[in-house]
Design an enzyme around this catalytic site. Structure first.
Site, mmCIF file in Angstrom:
data_model
loop_
_atom_site.group_PDB
_atom_site.id
_atom_site.type_symbol
_atom_site.label_atom_id
_atom_site.label_comp_id
_atom_site.label_asym_id
_atom_site.label_seq_id
_atom_site.Cartn_x
_atom_site.Cartn_y
_atom_site.Cartn_z
ATOM 1 C CG ASP A 49 -1.692 -1.409 1.185
ATOM 2 O OD1 ASP A 49 -2.241 -1.646 0.164
ATOM 3 O OD2 ASP A 49 -1.849 -1.935 2.420
ATOM 4 C CG HIS A 103 -3.038 -5.401 3.075
ATOM 5 N ND1 HIS A 103 -2.519 -4.440 2.227
ATOM 6 C CD2 HIS A 103 -3.046 -6.336 2.335
ATOM 7 C CE1 HIS A 103 -1.907 -5.138 1.173
ATOM 8 N NE2 HIS A 103 -2.339 -6.268 1.226
#
Ligand code: APR
Length: 316
Positions: A152, A179
């Site tokens: 990310d 996530h």
């Protein structure tokens, strides 16, 4: 540098093979143990020909899991099934939860002191699953269990640099939360170098970061999810964890850990990595209204994903 043994569990997969190569190229790794339920002898033979220092061993099938894990300092787990179009990370839950629980039980029995870096999705749930399994065996150390959210950060850096015309090598963007989807929150207000962006651009960059995984799933059209970028991110994080173990100063990464900086028990934020794993968890800093709202909005989903993981192990 000291001897360091790293195991990759799920080493024959799309993520696992690339990650194995990257770990073979890491100067911090002296022993590289590749484990999968299929094909590891071939992957290990192939990887072993790369002329770097790490000594490679291959282990295939449940009965060889113990050998793969004995003496490990870091265990990287990308085992599982990947996401197909139309599937969310949560749809993977039923299959991957069982796989992860079995592998972490192996860690508890064979290398309870090792750092565990979890890649298998849904990470928001598989990390709490790992924690519960380790607790059952009386070996849980919250400082040594990590959900890898580095992809990310990697995506946020790439998209932010591209949008603002910055050199991507100079860019940093903290990413907090979890996530999956809206639980991923890039803090562009704390990005460096700083940039002034309109609300529309900021919102588009945030959403692109949150949906980066889906972008790849759709582009691969039924053939899986991110492997190259995920392996790269997994290797970056494993290397950071190894530098921390080796006492290199100021290793700071965003990662999903047991945390008390918000109301949910697992949360990703900047943490300092040291010889015992996590040595400090940093707070969120000053958030903009946009970021505070996004943080509030993610909480129910993040909390539910954590509970789902915990309950999976309680009902095992
Ligand atoms: N033990 C070890 N390895 C396993 C097990 C197990 N119990 N079950 C499956 N595997 C292995 C498979 O044999 C395969 O080699 O995990 C590997 C998974 O590889 P791929 O199917 O290519 O999947 P990949 O794209 O690498 O994604 C794996 O990572 O990001 C996550 O969402 C992704 O959860 C998925 C995982």
């Amino acid at each position: 540098a000291p001897e360091r043994k790293v195991a990759v569990l799920g080493a024959a997969g799309g993520i696992g093979q690339t990650l194995s190569l990257l770990m073979k190229m890491s100067p911090s790794v002296t022993k590289l143990s590749l484990y999968d339920i299929v094909n590891t002898p071939g992957v290990a033979a192939d990887c072993s020909h790369v002329n770097t220092g790490a000594q490679v061993t291959g282990h295939v099938g449940q009965e060889q899991l113990g050998d793969a894990l004995k003496g490990c300092d870091v265990v990287v787990i990308p085992a599982g099934v990947p996401r197909k179009p139309g599937m969310t990370r949560d749809d993977l839950f039923a299959i991957n939860a069982g796989i992860v629980a079995g592998l972490v039980e192996g860690v508890a029995k064979n290398c309870p002191e090792a750092l565990i870096t979890m890649i298998s999705n849904p990470v928001n749930s598989t990390v709490p699953i790992a924690a519960e399994v380790l607790k059952k065996h009386g070996v849980y150390n919250p400082k040594k269990l990590f959900g890898v959210t580095t992809l990310d950060v990697v995506r946020a850096k790439t998209f932010y640099a591209e949008k603002n015309g910055f050199d991507v090598n100079t860019v940093d963007v903290p990413v907090v939360g979890g996530h999956a989807g809206i639980t991923i929150l890039p803090l562009f207000s704390q990005a460096t170098p700083s940039a002034t962006m309109s609300d529309e651009v900021l919102d588009a960059l945030t959403k692109r970061t949150q949906n980066g995984g889906t972008e790849v799933v759709e582009a691969k059209a039924g053939k899986g999810s991110a492997t190259l970028s995920m392996a790269y991110a997994g290797a970056l994080f494993a290397d950071a964890a190894l530098r921390g173990l080796n006492g290199v100063q100021d290793v700071v990464e965003c990662t999903y850990v047991e945390s008390s900086i918000t109301e949910v028990p697992f949360f990703s934020s900047k943490v300092k990595l040291g010889p015992e794993g996590v040595s400090e968890i940093y707070g969120l800093g000053d958030l903009t209204d946009y970021e505070s709202d996004a943080l509030k909005a993610m909480m129910p989903e993040l909390e539910a994903s954590i509970e789902k993981g915990v309950n999976f192990v309680k009902n095992m």
